[in-house]
Write an enzyme that holds these catalytic residues in place. Structure first.
Site, PDB file in Angstrom:
ATOM      1  N   SER A 112      20.247 -36.859  -9.425  1.00  0.00           N
ATOM      2  CA  SER A 112      18.950 -37.445  -9.755  1.00  0.00           C
ATOM      3  C   SER A 112      18.619 -38.632  -8.841  1.00  0.00           C
ATOM      4  O   SER A 112      18.573 -38.478  -7.625  1.00  0.00           O
ATOM      5  CB  SER A 112      18.953 -37.851 -11.232  1.00  0.00           C
ATOM      6  N   HIS A 135      16.337 -32.674  -8.643  1.00  0.00           N
ATOM      7  CA  HIS A 135      15.456 -32.091  -9.664  1.00  0.00           C
ATOM      8  C   HIS A 135      14.195 -32.931  -9.814  1.00  0.00           C
ATOM      9  O   HIS A 135      14.144 -34.081  -9.357  1.00  0.00           O
ATOM     10  CB  HIS A 135      16.188 -31.968 -11.004  1.00  0.00           C
TER      11      HIS A 135
END
Length: 224
Positions: A112, A135
């Site tokens: 992330s 993501h």
């Protein structure tokens, strides 16, 4: 060991215990070691059982490193599941703006917001079993289902994409495709890259370990 040395040793041990930072001696030059581990804690305190990196501890340390003429470079060890996007990006911007040579090493996970933190350095490494998870932006808590909310998500995502693409070799559109991949994660969007895959796609500069990272940092310091 005299009283002054004892105090310095005790202070160094306290820094390691509190925020995972220590200063190393390499060929007459000091290297500041910075650990980014666990979850990036932002404006809200996480539970006492959660291993965190507190950005309010790291920012002043980096400012101190920048102004310390005895420190020749910074080595960043990354093993994070992500965390607060705003604060993680602030840390990444701080690392990227240092005038001292910087090298990062992903030793476990860089998920992330950990991705911008890993690529913020002048040169980046990842161990063969290290992973990077790319993501879309996530948000917890109450979310208002309006067009403005989705526009805000897109704005945050654009900030991340711009930073990562500017500080690595990956193409913007390729990064977007990895972020919105629907074929890998069963309950989410995104892509997991392991070791060499992160290098091949251009996110990370090279595959290696602590020896490679220190050798590269020494070379950058020598040429600085």
């Amino acid at each position: 060991m005299n009283e002054k040395e004892q105090k310095e040793t005790k202070a160094e041990e306290e820094r390691i215990r509190e925020n995972g930072q220590v200063t190393l001696e390499e060929n007459g030059k000091r290297i500041h070691l910075l650990s980014i581990i666990g979850e990036i804690e932002g404006h809200d305190n996480l539970s006492g059982s959660t291993k965190t990196t507190k950005y309010e501890h790291i920012l002043p340390e980096l400012a101190k490193v920048e102004s310390d003429e005895k420190i020749g470079g910074v080595l960043i060890l990354v093993n994070t599941i992500g965390g607060d996007v705003s604060c993680g990006l602030a840390l990444a911007e701080m690392i990227a703006s240092l005038s001292k040579p910087t090298v990062s090493l992903v030793i476990g996970d860089s998920h992330s917001i950990g991705v911008p933190l890993a690529v913020a350095s002048d040169y980046s490494f990842i161990v063969p079993t290290g992973t990077m998870l790319v993501h879309p932006v996530r948000m917890s808590g109450v979310v208002i289902g309006t067009a403005q909310t989705y526009e805000y998500f897109e704005m945050i995502e654009e900030r991340i994409i711009s930073f990562v693409s500017e500080h690595s070799r990956i193409d913007r559109e390729k990064l977007k495709r990895l972020m919105h991949n629907t074929k890998m994660l069963t309950k989410d969007l995104g892509t997991v890259l392991v070791g060499k895959e992160a290098v091949e796609c251009g996110l990370i500069d090279g595959e290696g370990g602590i020896r490679d990272a220190i050798e590269k940092l020494n070379a950058l310091i020598k040429n600085d």
